[in-house]
Design a protein around this motif. Structure first.
Motif, PDB file in Angstrom:
ATOM      1  N   TYR A   1     -78.923  15.417 -42.883  1.00  0.00           N
ATOM      2  CA  TYR A   1     -77.464  15.437 -42.925  1.00  0.00           C
ATOM      3  C   TYR A   1     -76.870  14.034 -42.827  1.00  0.00           C
ATOM      4  O   TYR A   1     -75.703  13.829 -43.131  1.00  0.00           O
ATOM      5  CB  TYR A   1     -76.944  16.310 -41.785  1.00  0.00           C
ATOM      6  CG  TYR A   1     -75.568  16.891 -42.048  1.00  0.00           C
ATOM      7  CD1 TYR A   1     -75.314  17.668 -43.174  1.00  0.00           C
ATOM      8  CD2 TYR A   1     -74.524  16.681 -41.152  1.00  0.00           C
ATOM      9  CE1 TYR A   1     -74.069  18.205 -43.408  1.00  0.00           C
ATOM     10  CE2 TYR A   1     -73.269  17.220 -41.382  1.00  0.00           C
ATOM     11  CZ  TYR A   1     -73.050  17.970 -42.512  1.00  0.00           C
ATOM     12  OH  TYR A   1     -71.796  18.510 -42.749  1.00  0.00           O
TER      13      TYR A   1
ATOM     14  N   ARG B   1     -75.535  15.308 -47.699  1.00  0.00           N
ATOM     15  CA  ARG B   1     -74.379  15.880 -47.004  1.00  0.00           C
ATOM     16  C   ARG B   1     -73.283  16.261 -47.994  1.00  0.00           C
ATOM     17  O   ARG B   1     -72.658  17.320 -47.862  1.00  0.00           O
ATOM     18  CB  ARG B   1     -73.826  14.895 -45.979  1.00  0.00           C
ATOM     19  CG  ARG B   1     -72.631  15.454 -45.223  1.00  0.00           C
ATOM     20  CD  ARG B   1     -72.047  14.471 -44.225  1.00  0.00           C
ATOM     21  NE  ARG B   1     -72.960  14.199 -43.135  1.00  0.00           N
ATOM     22  CZ  ARG B   1     -72.578  13.690 -41.949  1.00  0.00           C
ATOM     23  NH1 ARG B   1     -71.297  13.422 -41.746  1.00  0.00           N
ATOM     24  NH2 ARG B   1     -73.449  13.447 -41.014  1.00  0.00           N
ATOM     25  N   GLY B   2     -73.042  15.400 -48.994  1.00  0.00           N
ATOM     26  CA  GLY B   2     -72.019  15.714 -49.987  1.00  0.00           C
ATOM     27  C   GLY B   2     -72.348  16.968 -50.771  1.00  0.00           C
ATOM     28  O   GLY B   2     -71.464  17.784 -51.070  1.00  0.00           O
TER      29      GLY B   2
ATOM     30  N   ASP C   1     -71.895  19.993 -48.438  1.00  0.00           N
ATOM     31  CA  ASP C   1     -70.458  20.214 -48.230  1.00  0.00           C
ATOM     32  C   ASP C   1     -69.834  20.913 -49.436  1.00  0.00           C
ATOM     33  O   ASP C   1     -69.009  21.820 -49.282  1.00  0.00           O
ATOM     34  CB  ASP C   1     -69.759  18.881 -47.979  1.00  0.00           C
ATOM     35  CG  ASP C   1     -68.257  19.025 -47.899  1.00  0.00           C
ATOM     36  OD1 ASP C   1     -67.763  19.631 -46.933  1.00  0.00           O
ATOM     37  OD2 ASP C   1     -67.564  18.550 -48.824  1.00  0.00           O
TER      38      ASP C   1
ATOM     39  N   ARG D   1     -68.121  24.508 -48.739  1.00  0.00           N
ATOM     40  CA  ARG D   1     -66.675  24.729 -48.832  1.00  0.00           C
ATOM     41  C   ARG D   1     -66.315  25.703 -49.943  1.00  0.00           C
ATOM     42  O   ARG D   1     -65.265  26.363 -49.891  1.00  0.00           O
ATOM     43  CB  ARG D   1     -65.928  23.414 -48.981  1.00  0.00           C
ATOM     44  CG  ARG D   1     -66.294  22.533 -50.129  1.00  0.00           C
ATOM     45  CD  ARG D   1     -65.538  21.190 -50.068  1.00  0.00           C
ATOM     46  NE  ARG D   1     -66.248  20.105 -50.699  1.00  0.00           N
ATOM     47  CZ  ARG D   1     -66.199  19.833 -51.987  1.00  0.00           C
ATOM     48  NH1 ARG D   1     -65.464  20.585 -52.782  1.00  0.00           N
ATOM     49  NH2 ARG D   1     -66.873  18.829 -52.489  1.00  0.00           N
TER      50      ARG D   1
ATOM     51  N   ASP E   1     -64.316  28.663 -41.340  1.00  0.00           N
ATOM     52  CA  ASP E   1     -65.183  27.810 -40.541  1.00  0.00           C
ATOM     53  C   ASP E   1     -66.530  28.479 -40.280  1.00  0.00           C
ATOM     54  O   ASP E   1     -67.578  27.823 -40.320  1.00  0.00           O
ATOM     55  CB  ASP E   1     -64.521  27.466 -39.204  1.00  0.00           C
ATOM     56  CG  ASP E   1     -63.261  26.644 -39.379  1.00  0.00           C
ATOM     57  OD1 ASP E   1     -63.191  25.886 -40.367  1.00  0.00           O
ATOM     58  OD2 ASP E   1     -62.350  26.759 -38.548  1.00  0.00           O
TER      59      ASP E   1
ATOM     60  N   TYR F   1     -68.582  28.438 -43.475  1.00  0.00           N
ATOM     61  CA  TYR F   1     -68.961  27.043 -43.748  1.00  0.00           C
ATOM     62  C   TYR F   1     -70.133  26.631 -42.859  1.00  0.00           C
ATOM     63  O   TYR F   1     -71.086  26.010 -43.320  1.00  0.00           O
ATOM     64  CB  TYR F   1     -67.755  26.134 -43.513  1.00  0.00           C
ATOM     65  CG  TYR F   1     -67.996  24.684 -43.880  1.00  0.00           C
ATOM     66  CD1 TYR F   1     -67.568  24.171 -45.100  1.00  0.00           C
ATOM     67  CD2 TYR F   1     -68.665  23.816 -43.017  1.00  0.00           C
ATOM     68  CE1 TYR F   1     -67.794  22.837 -45.445  1.00  0.00           C
ATOM     69  CE2 TYR F   1     -68.897  22.493 -43.352  1.00  0.00           C
ATOM     70  CZ  TYR F   1     -68.455  22.011 -44.561  1.00  0.00           C
ATOM     71  OH  TYR F   1     -68.692  20.700 -44.907  1.00  0.00           O
ATOM     72  N   LYS F   2     -70.059  26.970 -41.586  1.00  0.00           N
ATOM     73  CA  LYS F   2     -71.109  26.576 -40.644  1.00  0.00           C
ATOM     74  C   LYS F   2     -72.419  27.286 -40.956  1.00  0.00           C
ATOM     75  O   LYS F   2     -73.501  26.679 -40.930  1.00  0.00           O
ATOM     76  CB  LYS F   2     -70.665  26.896 -39.216  1.00  0.00           C
ATOM     77  CG  LYS F   2     -71.390  26.108 -38.135  1.00  0.00           C
ATOM     78  CD  LYS F   2     -70.754  26.368 -36.793  1.00  0.00           C
ATOM     79  CE  LYS F   2     -71.336  25.459 -35.726  1.00  0.00           C
ATOM     80  NZ  LYS F   2     -70.977  24.048 -35.898  1.00  0.00           N
TER      81      LYS F   2
ATOM     82  N   THR G   1     -73.945  25.733 -44.061  1.00  0.00           N
ATOM     83  CA  THR G   1     -74.477  24.409 -43.760  1.00  0.00           C
ATOM     84  C   THR G   1     -75.829  24.516 -43.062  1.00  0.00           C
ATOM     85  O   THR G   1     -76.793  23.830 -43.425  1.00  0.00           O
ATOM     86  CB  THR G   1     -73.495  23.618 -42.888  1.00  0.00           C
ATOM     87  OG1 THR G   1     -72.253  23.459 -43.597  1.00  0.00           O
ATOM     88  CG2 THR G   1     -74.037  22.235 -42.565  1.00  0.00           C
TER      89      THR G   1
END
Length: 402
Positions: free
Chosen positions: A41, A47-48, A51, A55, A96, A99-100, A103
Motif C-alpha cells: 500500500y 495504492r492508486g 483506490d 471507490r 466507507d 471501500y474498506k 481495499t
C-alpha cells in the motif's frame, strides 16, 4: 469526560466460545491468516489502482430483497436495508464499509467483517475487521470459530457464522485466499525505479567541479575562497555561464551523467501491477470510454458484487429464510455511466415493449420521477402473441378495430 472504548462497544456481550482447538484442514495447511508484511500500500501505483477499484466498488448498493418463484422481487426489511445502504455501524457510512472491505480484499486477499447481533439474533451492526492475525478454530461438534489478534494486543474469538469473509486467489488453503507474494517482484522493481529516479536527482546536486589552488592556504581561507567562487559563478544569476580565474586558481569541472529510466520500463511495471489487480490505467486516471468502463465493471466490479451478495446472504439468513427467497444483492446503476446517446437509444428500444415504466426511463436519464410515473407505456404495434389474431381481425367487431 470518560474515554470511549470502541473495542468493548463492538464486541461487548460476546459469549465466550466453548473449548476450541486449531481447525484441521483437508490439504494440511494451517488455517491461520497473517496480514501480508510486504507494504504494497506504500507503493503509489498499487495504492492508486486499489483506490480506483475500491471507490467504484463502493458505489454498489446493498439491498435485502425477497425473490418469489414467479420472479417478482420485493424490498425486504427496511432496518437491514438501512445498514446495507446508509450506516452499517456508528463509525462509517455504507460507502466507507465497502471501500474498506474492497481495499483489504486486494491488499491481503482476505477481507473480514463482523456481524454484530442483538439478543434476538438480528443484525444491528456490520464492522470491517483489520486484524494482524486470524486463526481458525473448531469446537467438539465441528463448529468453526475465528480468533482475531489486533494491533493493540487484544484478541477476540467469534463464530465464523458471524463473520463476512471475502477471499481472492482462493486456491491452496481451504479457508483463506493466498498471499500476494506473486506480486512482490513487480513491487520491488517499482521501488527500485523510484529510488533510481530519486538518486539521479540527488546526484546532480553533488560535487560539480574541483577548485584547485596553486598556493598554500589555511583551511579557513580555502573555505572562504570556495564560497566566494560558488557565489560568483555557480549561482543561477550567472547568466553568462563564464568562469574567470587567475594563476592562483584552477577550476576543473566534473560532468555527471545520471542514469535515467526509460518510460517504457516504467509503463511495463505499471501494466504488471494493473493486470494483477484487474484494472487498466484509464480506469485509474478516469479517462475511460464507455466500453472500457463496461469491461472493467464486468470483469472486476460485478464478480465482487456477486461474491459479496452470496456471502452476506448465507451469513445473515438461515437455510429456512433463504428457502423463502430472502437474499442480499449488491447492484449498481450501470447505465449511470453510459453516454446520453446510449441511454436515449436504450429507452427508445425498450419503451415500446412495455419493459420500462416512465419513472424508470427518467431514472436512466438521471431525472426526477413524476406523479403516476409507475405506469408502463406500450406501442399498439406490439401485442400479446395469443391475442394477435383477434387484434388483426378485429375480434367480434365485424373486422373493425376499436
Amino acid at each position: 469526560m470518560s474515554k470511549i472504548n470502541v473495542f468493548q462497544k463492538i464486541f461487548k456481550g460476546r459469549t465466550p466460545p466453548p473449548t476450541v482447538e486449531r481447525a484441521e484442514l483437508i490439504n494440511g495447511y494451517n488455517a491461520v491468516f497473517t496480514a501480508w508484511s510486504g507494504d504494497a500500500y506504500a507503493n503509489d501505483i498499487y495504492r492508486g489502482a486499489i483506490d480506483a477499484i475500491a471507490r467504484n466498488a463502493a458505489k454498489l448498493k446493498g439491498s435485502h430483497v425477497v425473490r418469489y418463484q414467479d420472479h417478482t422481487k420485493v424490498d425486504g426489511d427496511c432496518r437491514l436495508n438501512r445498514l446495507l445502504q446508509i450506516q452499517p455501524n456508528p463509525y462509517m457510512s455504507a460507502f466507507d464499509m465497502i471501500y474498506k472491505l474492497v481495499t483489504h480484499y486486494f491488499l491481503y486477499n482476505n477481507a473480514f467483517a463482523y456481524l454484530q447481533k442483538d439478543e434476538r439474533g438480528q443484525i444491528k451492526g456490520i464492522f470491517p475487521i483489520r486484524a494482524l492475525n486470524a486463526e481458525f478454530l473448531s469446537d467438539g461438534i465441528g463448529e468453526l470459530y475465528c480468533r482475531f489478534l489486533f494491533g493493540n494486543g487484544k484478541e477476540v474469538t467469534l463464530p465464523y457464522t458471524d463473520i463476512i469473509h471475502l477471499r481472492r486467489n482462493f486456491n491452496d488453503n481451504d479457508l483463506l485466499g493466498d498471499a500476494n507474494t506473486a506480486l512482490m517482484p513487480a513491487l520491488e522493481l517499482a521501488h527500485t525505479q523510484n529510488e533510481g529516479i530519486s538518486n539521479s536527482i540527488k546526484s546532480s546536486a553533488n560535487i560539480r567541479g574541483i577548485l584547485k589552488f596553486t598556493q598554500i592556504m589555511a583551511p579557513e581561507k580555502l573555505k572562504e575562497e570556495k564560497d566566494a567562487f560558488i557565489n560568483d559563478y555557480l549561482q543561477i544569476a550567472n547568466n553568462g555561464g563564464i568562469v574567470a580565474t587567475d594563476q592562483k586558481t584552477e577550476y576543473i569541472p566534473i560532468t555527471v551523467n545520471p542514469a535515467t529510466i526509460d518510460d517504457k520500463q516504467i509503463q511495463a511495471i505499471k501494466t504488471k501491477i494493473y493486470d494483477y489487480l484487474g484494472v487498466s490505467e484509464k480506469i485509474v486516471n478516469s479517462s475511460y470510454t464507455e466500453d472500457e468502463w463496461a469491461a472493467f465493471y464486468e470483469s472486476t466490479i460485478e464478480p465482487m458484487a456477486v461474491q459479496m451478495g452470496l456471502e452476506f446472504t448465507r451469513k445473515i439468513f438461515n437455510d429456512r429464510e433463504q428457502a423463502f427467497g430472502n437474499c442480499v444483492i449488491f447492484e449498481s446503476g450501470r447505465l449511470q455511466f453510459s453516454s446520453n446517446a446510449t441511454k436515449v437509444n436504450l429507452i427508445a428500444q425498450l419503451m415500446p415493449f412495455g419493459l420500462l415504466t416512465v419513472n424508470q426511463a427518467l431514472e436512466i436519464l438521471n431525472l426526477p420521477g413524476v406523479e403516476d410515473g409507475d405506469k408502463r407505456l406500450q406501442t399498439l404495434n406490439v401485442v400479446d402473441a395469443q391475442n394477435a389474431n383477434t387484434y388483426q381481425l378485429g375480434g367480434g367487431n365485424n373486422g373493425k378495430i376499436g
